[in-house]
Design a protein around this motif. Structure first.
Motif, PDB file in Angstrom:
ATOM      1  N   HIS A 111       0.838  -1.196   0.000  1.00 44.80           N
ATOM      2  CA  HIS A 111       0.000   0.000   0.000  1.00 44.80           C
ATOM      3  C   HIS A 111       0.873   1.247   0.000  1.00 44.80           C
ATOM      4  CE1 HIS A 111      -3.758  -2.076   0.433  1.00 44.80           C
ATOM      5  NE2 HIS A 111      -3.384  -2.677   1.552  1.00 44.80           N
ATOM      6  N   SER A 112       0.259   2.360  -0.357  1.00 47.32           N
ATOM      7  CA  SER A 112       0.925   3.650  -0.326  1.00 47.32           C
ATOM      8  C   SER A 112       0.639   4.321   1.018  1.00 47.32           C
ATOM      9  CB  SER A 112       0.425   4.525  -1.481  1.00 47.32           C
ATOM     10  OG  SER A 112       1.020   5.791  -1.446  1.00 47.32           O
ATOM     11  N   ASP A 113       1.685   4.650   1.777  1.00 45.59           N
ATOM     12  CA  ASP A 113       1.538   5.278   3.087  1.00 45.59           C
ATOM     13  C   ASP A 113       1.683   6.791   2.967  1.00 45.59           C
ATOM     14  OD1 ASP A 113       1.380   2.743   4.216  1.00 45.59           O
ATOM     15  OD2 ASP A 113       3.534   2.663   4.653  1.00 45.59           O
ATOM     16  N   ALA A 114       1.082   7.510   3.909  1.00 42.76           N
ATOM     17  CA  ALA A 114       1.379   8.931   4.045  1.00 42.76           C
ATOM     18  C   ALA A 114       2.811   9.074   4.541  1.00 42.76           C
ATOM     19  CB  ALA A 114       0.414   9.577   5.039  1.00 42.76           C
ATOM     20  N   CYS A 115       3.509  10.093   4.055  1.00 42.04           N
ATOM     21  CA  CYS A 115       4.864  10.330   4.529  1.00 42.04           C
ATOM     22  C   CYS A 115       5.099  11.820   4.717  1.00 42.04           C
ATOM     23  CB  CYS A 115       5.914   9.730   3.596  1.00 42.04           C
ATOM     24  SG  CYS A 115       6.122  10.571   2.018  1.00 42.04           S
ATOM     25  N   CYS A 116       5.904  12.149   5.723  1.00 45.93           N
ATOM     26  CA  CYS A 116       6.323  13.524   5.981  1.00 45.93           C
ATOM     27  C   CYS A 116       7.825  13.518   6.262  1.00 45.93           C
ATOM     28  CB  CYS A 116       5.568  14.122   7.159  1.00 45.93           C
ATOM     29  SG  CYS A 116       3.886  14.638   6.791  1.00 45.93           S
ATOM     30  N   LEU A 117       8.485  14.519   5.722  1.00 48.96           N
ATOM     31  CA  LEU A 117       9.936  14.613   5.825  1.00 48.96           C
ATOM     32  C   LEU A 117      10.309  16.026   6.253  1.00 48.96           C
ATOM     33  CD1 LEU A 117      12.917  13.666   5.044  1.00 48.96           C
ATOM     34  CD2 LEU A 117      12.395  14.567   2.772  1.00 48.96           C
ATOM     35  N   PHE A 128      11.969  11.571   9.213  1.00 52.08           N
ATOM     36  CA  PHE A 128      11.160  11.060   8.107  1.00 52.08           C
ATOM     37  C   PHE A 128      10.148  10.093   8.695  1.00 52.08           C
ATOM     38  CE2 PHE A 128      10.247   7.933   4.753  1.00 52.08           C
ATOM     39  CZ  PHE A 128       9.838   8.769   3.733  1.00 52.08           C
ATOM     40  N   LYS A 129       8.870  10.376   8.524  1.00 51.19           N
ATOM     41  CA  LYS A 129       7.815   9.583   9.150  1.00 51.19           C
ATOM     42  C   LYS A 129       6.832   9.080   8.090  1.00 51.19           C
ATOM     43  CE  LYS A 129       9.418  10.497  13.251  1.00 51.19           C
ATOM     44  NZ  LYS A 129       8.738  11.266  14.275  1.00 51.19           N
ATOM     45  N   THR A 130       6.384   7.835   8.269  1.00 48.69           N
ATOM     46  CA  THR A 130       5.324   7.280   7.436  1.00 48.69           C
ATOM     47  C   THR A 130       4.239   6.713   8.353  1.00 48.69           C
ATOM     48  OG1 THR A 130       6.305   5.065   7.289  1.00 48.69           O
ATOM     49  CG2 THR A 130       6.959   6.674   5.608  1.00 48.69           C
ATOM     50  N   PHE A 131       2.999   6.751   7.902  1.00 47.54           N
ATOM     51  CA  PHE A 131       1.900   6.178   8.672  1.00 47.54           C
ATOM     52  C   PHE A 131       0.726   5.908   7.745  1.00 47.54           C
ATOM     53  CE2 PHE A 131       2.181  10.736   9.081  1.00 47.54           C
ATOM     54  CZ  PHE A 131       0.922  11.197   8.724  1.00 47.54           C
ATOM     55  N   ASN A 132      -0.151   5.018   8.205  1.00 43.93           N
ATOM     56  CA  ASN A 132      -1.295   4.603   7.414  1.00 43.93           C
ATOM     57  C   ASN A 132      -2.452   4.327   8.365  1.00 43.93           C
ATOM     58  OD1 ASN A 132      -3.146   3.115   5.702  1.00 43.93           O
ATOM     59  ND2 ASN A 132      -1.424   2.778   4.313  1.00 43.93           N
ATOM     60  N   PRO A 133      -3.586   5.043   8.240  1.00 48.97           N
ATOM     61  CA  PRO A 133      -4.651   4.914   9.244  1.00 48.97           C
ATOM     62  C   PRO A 133      -5.441   3.619   9.177  1.00 48.97           C
ATOM     63  CG  PRO A 133      -5.347   6.373   7.495  1.00 48.97           C
ATOM     64  CD  PRO A 133      -3.905   6.054   7.223  1.00 48.97           C
ATOM     65  N   ASN A 134      -5.531   2.986   8.008  1.00 43.51           N
ATOM     66  CA  ASN A 134      -6.390   1.789   7.923  1.00 43.51           C
ATOM     67  C   ASN A 134      -5.885   0.764   6.916  1.00 43.51           C
ATOM     68  OD1 ASN A 134      -6.916   3.180   5.596  1.00 43.51           O
ATOM     69  ND2 ASN A 134      -9.150   3.024   5.745  1.00 43.51           N
ATOM     70  N   ASN A 135      -4.552   0.728   6.722  1.00 43.44           N
ATOM     71  CA  ASN A 135      -3.942  -0.268   5.847  1.00 43.44           C
ATOM     72  C   ASN A 135      -4.541  -0.227   4.441  1.00 43.44           C
ATOM     73  OD1 ASN A 135      -1.972  -2.241   5.459  1.00 43.44           O
ATOM     74  ND2 ASN A 135      -3.465  -3.903   5.697  1.00 43.44           N
ATOM     75  N   SER A 136      -4.661   0.987   3.913  1.00 44.13           N
ATOM     76  CA  SER A 136      -5.143   1.195   2.559  1.00 44.13           C
ATOM     77  C   SER A 136      -4.217   2.188   1.878  1.00 44.13           C
ATOM     78  CB  SER A 136      -6.588   1.714   2.584  1.00 44.13           C
ATOM     79  OG  SER A 136      -7.116   1.800   1.282  1.00 44.13           O
ATOM     80  N   ILE A 174      -1.088  12.761  15.953  1.00 45.93           N
ATOM     81  CA  ILE A 174      -1.829  12.956  17.194  1.00 45.93           C
ATOM     82  C   ILE A 174      -3.242  12.424  17.030  1.00 45.93           C
ATOM     83  CG2 ILE A 174      -2.703  14.672  18.830  1.00 45.93           C
ATOM     84  CD1 ILE A 174      -0.341  16.444  18.033  1.00 45.93           C
ATOM     85  N   TRP A 175      -3.897  12.783  15.935  1.00 49.11           N
ATOM     86  CA  TRP A 175      -5.206  12.230  15.588  1.00 49.11           C
ATOM     87  C   TRP A 175      -5.375  12.276  14.082  1.00 49.11           C
ATOM     88  CZ3 TRP A 175      -7.840  15.890  12.919  1.00 49.11           C
ATOM     89  CH2 TRP A 175      -7.681  17.245  13.255  1.00 49.11           C
ATOM     90  N   ASN A 176      -6.276  11.444  13.579  1.00 53.20           N
ATOM     91  CA  ASN A 176      -6.601  11.483  12.155  1.00 53.20           C
ATOM     92  C   ASN A 176      -8.096  11.273  11.999  1.00 53.20           C
ATOM     93  OD1 ASN A 176      -7.167   8.507  11.151  1.00 53.20           O
ATOM     94  ND2 ASN A 176      -5.391   8.381  12.549  1.00 53.20           N
ATOM     95  N   LYS A 177      -8.604  11.689  10.874  1.00 51.89           N
ATOM     96  CA  LYS A 177     -10.038  11.585  10.622  1.00 51.89           C
ATOM     97  C   LYS A 177     -10.278  11.230   9.164  1.00 51.89           C
ATOM     98  CE  LYS A 177     -12.878  14.165  12.834  1.00 51.89           C
ATOM     99  NZ  LYS A 177     -13.780  13.153  13.455  1.00 51.89           N
ATOM    100  N   LEU A 178     -11.207  10.287   8.941  1.00 44.95           N
ATOM    101  CA  LEU A 178     -11.659   9.938   7.600  1.00 44.95           C
ATOM    102  C   LEU A 178     -13.024  10.588   7.374  1.00 44.95           C
ATOM    103  CD1 LEU A 178     -10.756   6.138   7.429  1.00 44.95           C
ATOM    104  CD2 LEU A 178      -9.390   8.088   6.674  1.00 44.95           C
ATOM    105  N   LEU A 179     -13.174  11.258   6.249  1.00 48.85           N
ATOM    106  CA  LEU A 179     -14.411  11.952   5.904  1.00 48.85           C
ATOM    107  C   LEU A 179     -15.006  11.288   4.677  1.00 48.85           C
ATOM    108  CD1 LEU A 179     -12.944  15.542   6.248  1.00 48.85           C
ATOM    109  CD2 LEU A 179     -14.316  14.334   7.945  1.00 48.85           C
ATOM    110  N   SER A 180     -16.176  10.692   4.828  1.00 46.82           N
ATOM    111  CA  SER A 180     -16.769   9.986   3.692  1.00 46.82           C
ATOM    112  C   SER A 180     -18.275   9.968   3.832  1.00 46.82           C
ATOM    113  CB  SER A 180     -16.234   8.552   3.599  1.00 46.82           C
ATOM    114  OG  SER A 180     -16.576   7.805   4.746  1.00 46.82           O
ATOM    115  N   LEU A 181     -18.942   9.804   2.706  1.00 46.62           N
ATOM    116  CA  LEU A 181     -20.376   9.596   2.647  1.00 46.62           C
ATOM    117  C   LEU A 181     -20.624   8.320   1.859  1.00 46.62           C
ATOM    118  CD1 LEU A 181     -21.674  13.205   1.873  1.00 46.62           C
ATOM    119  CD2 LEU A 181     -21.829  11.983   4.042  1.00 46.62           C
TER     120      LEU A 181
END
Length: 294
Positions: A111-117, A128-136, A174-181
């Motif tokens: 999967h493609s992770d979010a990354c910040c450098l 350099f940090k990577t993270f993924n909220p729901n393995n997608s 610190i926190w993350n949020k998914l926004l969907s309908l």
């Protein structure tokens, strides 16, 4: 054939009455000597009046520094040939370092992770940090530094959710949020912070409509609205500016469009602009030249 990066910086003067004027101050071509192909996705001014450009070179994240006239000072790539790092946003932090956000392919999870450098002015990696909220698959399109010296990012999580996350000063979530309908694909393209109450505004699109979201400083959803107010088959919110009395949204339709709302998301006005004059300095523009009245 070489794939080159064109830089064309303009000064834009917007007025609500009708006129937008543009003047090209310089235009540069950065040659991809290795013929790998380079793309620029984000830009930020630096304290020495130059510019930082973030993007991708083949599979590596790319950062370019140019001076005030667009002349190359340095360039640096991050990652290996198997990482597939793509940078989409870049800012200068309040300690004069550079923070970049994008996505990084994870060969283990597929999967493609979010990354910040974060890199310092000497081009050395601070973190350099990577993270993924729901393995997608995650893609990050926008990055800001918040008033507590942390960071806020927004983008999307496949297949259908806009994604936003608050990071601390070291890039840890610190926190993350998914926004969907249900049944509606959502994307966040830009995030800004309202300094009056520390809330966050996110703009993007939901299916074929504009999406505008307001979150509290701790990530609580205050409201989310979609707009279909322009006579076009598709519209998307690309960026926004927070003013003293509302939010000005830059919108893509079949024309160049602006929309202003109050802080509750109620539309105050909406205008579209079309090309009226063509010019020789626009490179690969969909509608070359200067933009005019609604």
């Amino acid at each position: 054939m070489k794939k080159n990066l064109y830089l064309s910086f303009t000064v834009l003067l917007l007025s609500l009455s009708a006129a937008v004027q543009a003047q090209t101050t310089f235009s540069k071509k950065l040659i991809d000597s290795l013929e790998l192909g380079i793309q620029a996705h984000g830009i930020a001014p630096t304290l020495d009046h130059g510019y930082l450009i973030a993007g991708i070179s083949k599979n590596k994240g790319l950062v370019i520094k140019v001076d005030s006239l667009g002349n190359l000072i340095w360039n640096k790539t991050f990652g290996s040939s198997t990482d597939l790092i793509n940078f989409n946003a870049i800012i200068v932090s309040n300690d004069s370092s550079f923070v970049i956000a994008g996505n990084n392919y994870n060969a283990i999870s597929k999967h493609s992770d979010a990354c910040c450098l974060k890199i310092n002015p000497s081009e050395n990696i601070v973190w350099f940090k990577t993270f993924n909220p729901n393995n997608s698959d995650v893609k990050i399109y926008s990055l800001i530094q918040s008033n507590d010296s942390g960071y806020m990012i927004t983008g999307m999580v496949n297949p259908s959710s806009a994604f936003t996350a608050k990071l601390d000063i070291n890039g840890n979530p610190i926190w993350n949020k998914l926004l969907s309908l249900p049944g509606n694909a959502c994307i966040g393209y830009s995030v800004k912070q309202n300094l009056k109450d520390s809330s966050y505004m996110i703009i993007g699109n939901i299916e074929k409509d504009i999406l505008l979201v307001r979150l509290s400083a701790v990530g609580a959803l205050l409201w989310a609205k979609k707009y279909n107010i322009f006579p076009a088959p598709y519209s998307s919110g690309n960026d926004l500016i927070i003013t003293n009395d509302g939010i000005i949204c830059y919108v893509t339709t079949n024309k160049y469009s602006l929309m202003k709302t109050d802080f509750s998301g109620n539309v105050k006005w909406a205008k579209s602009y079309q090309s009226i004059i063509s010019g020789p300095n626009c490179l690969d523009c969909p509608a070359p030249g200067l933009y005019g009245g609604a």
